[in-house]
Design an enzyme around this catalytic site. Structure first.
Site, PDB file in Angstrom:
ATOM      1  CG  ASP A  77      -2.093  -0.976   1.028  1.00 24.99           C
ATOM      2  OD1 ASP A  77      -2.611  -1.054  -0.093  1.00 24.99           O
ATOM      3  OD2 ASP A  77      -2.455  -1.643   2.005  1.00 24.99           O
ATOM      4  CG  ASP A  87      -7.873  -3.388  -3.023  1.00 27.42           C
ATOM      5  OD1 ASP A  87      -8.300  -4.350  -3.677  1.00 27.42           O
ATOM      6  OD2 ASP A  87      -8.342  -3.061  -1.924  1.00 27.42           O
TER       7      ASP A  87
HETATM    8  N1  GLY Z   1      -7.986  -2.691   0.791  1.00 25.84           N
HETATM    9  C1  GLY Z   1      -8.311  -1.372   0.511  1.00 25.84           C
HETATM   10  C2  GLY Z   1      -9.756  -1.143   0.471  1.00 25.84           C
HETATM   11  O1  GLY Z   1     -10.427  -1.424   1.430  1.00 25.84           O
HETATM   12  O2  GLY Z   1     -10.231  -0.688  -0.526  1.00 25.84           O
END
Ligand code: GLY
Length: 392
Positions: A110, A169
């Site tokens: 992330d 994501d």
């Molecule tokens: N994992 C990131 C989101 O909840 O979109």
């Protein structure tokens, strides 16, 4: 005499009304800026960033290593970009500095969210060389999660026993690598980004261009399992996941000009916008296949991400640009209405209400979320430019 005087004035007002934007960006940015300043005032330290609210209604914050840490400083940078107020810059700098150690964090995919939204926007606006150094180190940490045998960046180190799970994501972190490639001249960052995008395109999507949330790979890149983590079902279309994919392939097209990425972004946009379960206000239910519509919760965060992505896509799509712009405009209109946007001083100083984080875990259901605010603010700035034909 009076009438003769007033008629041209009325005509002028009518003409102004005809061209007035559907979304009042100035008013929206005023609200957002005030909320962000109030959020800062409510804090005595920057060690934990605003995230959402607890079930008892109190503010829930999280540590710098949490995936959402970059969104509050990132929102402050966007606010500064619009307002040019020294206070907004000061706050953005203060909250960005709190994430410095994350440049060495190799345990998460992330880093794009965490560092590119904060330091990335800060560097874009200030050219501070110290920000550049953090970004380059952070991009190296992110790249360390790429295994060439698999051909993807690993999202999590373990998911229900699978050792190489990749979530849709992750497409959002590629923009950071494209930047690093340009900034350093190191083509490896570019190679990783396009390899990840190509393999995701191959394995994450269904024939209707909806996407799985999680694909679990073996050590040689074999697909072991396609499933969900945050959606309703393995086979469902988790709304935010669709928005992440749309945004991710739009960025990939911007950075590569590969027509396959543009086509993918258009297909995802069309799946999303033509879906019979997309409500009239164009803010989706948290999953396009949620079982309890119309009682199912909406996800304003998915709406905000999709609006921002569609505004960029409207710039590239020859076939559907005006349609994507119109849809994004309707989304921002909805999000700017009192249904979704809180009044100043309310909502624990978050801008938007009604998002869903992780419903299957019964976490963050129908709440404000800091990333909904970030992409709403980004969308407002993009709308401000696109509606007068400027590039973004
Ligand atoms: N994992 C990131 C989101 O909840 O979109």
């Amino acid at each position: 005499m009076k009438l003769r005087f007033l008629l041209p004035l009325a005509g002028g007002l009518l003409a102004a009304a005809a061209t007035a934007p559907a979304v009042d960006v100035a008013a929206a940015m005023q609200v957002a800026g005030q909320q962000l300043e109030l959020a800062d005032k409510a804090r005595t330290t920057t060690t934990r960033q605003p995230f959402t609210v607890n079930p008892d209604g109190s503010l829930k914050d999280r540590e710098a290593a949490w995936w959402t840490s970059g969104f509050y400083p990132g929102s402050l940078w966007y606010t500064y970009e619009y307002s040019k107020k020294p206070l907004d810059r000061q706050l953005a700098e203060k909250w960005t500095a709190a994430l410095q150690q994350e440049q060495y964090n190799k345990s998460t995919h992330d880093l794009g969210f965490m560092l590119y939204c904060s330091y990335g926007n800060g560097y874009r606006l200030t050219k501070n060389p110290a920000y550049r150094a953090v970004l380059v180190e952070g991009a190296r940490s992110l790249a360390s999660r790429f295994d060439p045998k698999v051909g993807l960046l690993k999202s999590w180190d373990n998911h229900e026993g699978y050792k190489y799970p990749v979530i849709i994501d992750n497409m959002m972190n590629l923009e950071f690598l494209f930047w690093a490639s340009k900034a350093t001249g190191d083509k490896q960052f570019y190679h990783i980004a396009v390899t990840h995008a190509d393999n995701t395109l191959k394995h994450h999507f269904r024939p209707d261009y909806s996407s799985y949330h999680v694909v679990c790979y073996g050590p040689d890149g074999t697909v072991l399992r396609k499933k969900t983590a945050q959606g309703y079902a393995d086979s469902s279309a988790w709304a935010r996941g669709q928005a992440w994919g749309l945004y991710g392939y739009t960025v990939c097209y911007r950075e590569t000009k590969n027509p396959a990425y543009l086509a993918q972004a258009e297909h995802i946009a069309d799946f999303y916008l033509n879906h019979p379960n997309l409500p009239a206000d164009k803010i989706p239910y948290w999953d396009f296949n949620a079982p309890d519509m119309p009682a199912a919760k909406r996800d304003a965060s998915a709406g905000a991400v999709a609006a921002s992505a569609l505004l960029e896509l409207s710039q590239y799509s020859k076939a559907s640009g005006p349609r994507y712009f119109k849809a994004a405009e309707q989304m921002l209109q909805s999000l700017s209405s009192p249904t979704y946007r809180a009044a100043v001083g309310q909502n624990n100083n978050f801008v938007l209400r009604h998002s869903v984080g992780h419903l299957p875990a019964k976490a963050e259901v129908d709440v404000p979320l800091v990333y909904a605010d970030y992409y709403y603010i980004e969308g407002l700035l993009r709308y401000d430019k696109r509606r007068v034909g400027k590039s973004i």
